[in-house]
Design a protein around this motif. Structure first.
Motif, PDB file in Angstrom:
ATOM      1  N   LYS A  27      26.098  28.950   1.322  1.00  0.00           N
ATOM      2  CA  LYS A  27      26.547  30.289   0.925  1.00  0.00           C
ATOM      3  C   LYS A  27      26.743  30.375  -0.590  1.00  0.00           C
ATOM      4  CE  LYS A  27      26.815  31.992   5.057  1.00  0.00           C
ATOM      5  NZ  LYS A  27      25.944  33.059   5.526  1.00  0.00           N
ATOM      6  N   ALA A  28      27.223  29.304  -1.199  1.00  0.00           N
ATOM      7  CA  ALA A  28      27.395  29.304  -2.653  1.00  0.00           C
ATOM      8  C   ALA A  28      26.041  29.391  -3.349  1.00  0.00           C
ATOM      9  CB  ALA A  28      28.143  28.055  -3.099  1.00  0.00           C
ATOM     10  N   THR A  29      25.046  28.701  -2.807  1.00  0.00           N
ATOM     11  CA  THR A  29      23.700  28.771  -3.383  1.00  0.00           C
ATOM     12  C   THR A  29      23.144  30.185  -3.287  1.00  0.00           C
ATOM     13  OG1 THR A  29      23.324  26.484  -2.730  1.00  0.00           O
ATOM     14  CG2 THR A  29      21.390  27.788  -3.265  1.00  0.00           C
ATOM     15  N   GLU A  30      23.353  30.835  -2.145  1.00  0.00           N
ATOM     16  CA  GLU A  30      22.908  32.220  -1.991  1.00  0.00           C
ATOM     17  C   GLU A  30      23.633  33.136  -2.975  1.00  0.00           C
ATOM     18  OE1 GLU A  30      23.504  33.438   2.030  1.00  0.00           O
ATOM     19  OE2 GLU A  30      22.135  31.909   2.834  1.00  0.00           O
ATOM     20  N   ALA A  31      24.930  32.911  -3.163  1.00  0.00           N
ATOM     21  CA  ALA A  31      25.711  33.760  -4.067  1.00  0.00           C
ATOM     22  C   ALA A  31      25.246  33.601  -5.510  1.00  0.00           C
ATOM     23  CB  ALA A  31      27.195  33.427  -3.947  1.00  0.00           C
ATOM     24  N   VAL A  32      24.952  32.377  -5.922  1.00  0.00           N
ATOM     25  CA  VAL A  32      24.473  32.151  -7.288  1.00  0.00           C
ATOM     26  C   VAL A  32      23.094  32.764  -7.470  1.00  0.00           C
ATOM     27  CG1 VAL A  32      23.759  30.364  -8.927  1.00  0.00           C
ATOM     28  CG2 VAL A  32      25.887  30.119  -7.686  1.00  0.00           C
ATOM     29  N   ALA A  33      22.278  32.727  -6.426  1.00  0.00           N
ATOM     30  CA  ALA A  33      20.951  33.332  -6.520  1.00  0.00           C
ATOM     31  C   ALA A  33      21.048  34.850  -6.678  1.00  0.00           C
ATOM     32  CB  ALA A  33      20.134  32.993  -5.277  1.00  0.00           C
ATOM     33  N   ARG A  34      22.058  35.444  -6.071  1.00  0.00           N
ATOM     34  CA  ARG A  34      22.230  36.896  -6.176  1.00  0.00           C
ATOM     35  C   ARG A  34      22.902  37.304  -7.480  1.00  0.00           C
ATOM     36  NH1 ARG A  34      24.134  37.255  -0.139  1.00  0.00           N
ATOM     37  NH2 ARG A  34      22.117  37.490   0.865  1.00  0.00           N
ATOM     38  N   GLN A  35      23.870  36.509  -7.934  1.00  0.00           N
ATOM     39  CA  GLN A  35      24.610  36.833  -9.152  1.00  0.00           C
ATOM     40  C   GLN A  35      24.736  35.590 -10.034  1.00  0.00           C
ATOM     41  OE1 GLN A  35      28.343  38.561  -7.804  1.00  0.00           O
ATOM     42  NE2 GLN A  35      27.713  40.458  -8.823  1.00  0.00           N
ATOM     43  N   PRO A  36      23.727  35.286 -10.817  1.00  0.00           N
ATOM     44  CA  PRO A  36      23.773  34.075 -11.652  1.00  0.00           C
ATOM     45  C   PRO A  36      24.910  34.080 -12.670  1.00  0.00           C
ATOM     46  CG  PRO A  36      21.552  34.994 -11.584  1.00  0.00           C
ATOM     47  CD  PRO A  36      22.457  35.974 -10.920  1.00  0.00           C
ATOM     48  N   GLU A  37      25.352  35.254 -13.087  1.00  0.00           N
ATOM     49  CA  GLU A  37      26.412  35.317 -14.103  1.00  0.00           C
ATOM     50  C   GLU A  37      27.765  34.892 -13.535  1.00  0.00           C
ATOM     51  OE1 GLU A  37      26.127  39.289 -12.090  1.00  0.00           O
ATOM     52  OE2 GLU A  37      24.668  37.995 -13.064  1.00  0.00           O
ATOM     53  N   ALA A  38      27.915  34.850 -12.220  1.00  0.00           N
ATOM     54  CA  ALA A  38      29.178  34.461 -11.597  1.00  0.00           C
ATOM     55  C   ALA A  38      29.173  33.000 -11.162  1.00  0.00           C
ATOM     56  CB  ALA A  38      29.448  35.359 -10.396  1.00  0.00           C
ATOM     57  N   GLU A  39      28.262  32.213 -11.718  1.00  0.00           N
ATOM     58  CA  GLU A  39      28.116  30.822 -11.276  1.00  0.00           C
ATOM     59  C   GLU A  39      29.391  29.997 -11.483  1.00  0.00           C
ATOM     60  OE1 GLU A  39      25.196  26.974 -11.937  1.00  0.00           O
ATOM     61  OE2 GLU A  39      24.933  28.755 -13.162  1.00  0.00           O
ATOM     62  N   ALA A  40      30.083  30.189 -12.591  1.00  0.00           N
ATOM     63  CA  ALA A  40      31.287  29.399 -12.874  1.00  0.00           C
ATOM     64  C   ALA A  40      32.378  29.662 -11.839  1.00  0.00           C
ATOM     65  CB  ALA A  40      31.802  29.713 -14.272  1.00  0.00           C
ATOM     66  N   LYS A  41      32.604  30.930 -11.498  1.00  0.00           N
ATOM     67  CA  LYS A  41      33.619  31.263 -10.499  1.00  0.00           C
ATOM     68  C   LYS A  41      33.239  30.725  -9.125  1.00  0.00           C
ATOM     69  CE  LYS A  41      35.602  35.489 -12.372  1.00  0.00           C
ATOM     70  NZ  LYS A  41      35.833  36.909 -12.122  1.00  0.00           N
ATOM     71  N   ILE A  42      31.965  30.858  -8.780  1.00  0.00           N
ATOM     72  CA  ILE A  42      31.501  30.400  -7.471  1.00  0.00           C
ATOM     73  C   ILE A  42      31.629  28.885  -7.366  1.00  0.00           C
ATOM     74  CG2 ILE A  42      29.468  30.219  -5.988  1.00  0.00           C
ATOM     75  CD1 ILE A  42      28.619  32.980  -7.171  1.00  0.00           C
TER      76      ILE A  42
END
Length: 72
Positions: A27-42
């Motif tokens: 799920k974290a990989t999917e989230a980073v793929a959708r919003q790369p700018e939120a990678e640090a929070k994820i």
């Protein structure tokens, strides 16, 4: 015999932790793929969740070992 069954049931916590960490990483990989700018929070939330899941696995392992040692 019952001691081994109790220890096996306690050790199932390790299985649950492994599955939950795998799902969380996916799920974290999917989230980073959708919003790369939120990678640090994820990443921060993924590490926190992984640590909590691993703590659950360690508790289950410790309980299983205690059951075998103390009741065996």
């Amino acid at each position: 015999m019952m001691i081994a069954i109790g220890a096996g049931i306690a050790a199932l916590a390790c299985l649950g932790a492994g599955v939950s960490i795998g799902i969380a990483a996916g799920k974290a990989t999917e989230a980073v793929a959708r919003q790369p700018e939120a990678e640090a929070k994820i990443t921060k939330l993924l590490l926190l969740g992984g640590a909590l899941a691993e703590a659950t696995a360690i508790y289950g392992f410790v309980v299983a070992v205690l059951i075998i040692v103390l009741l065996g």
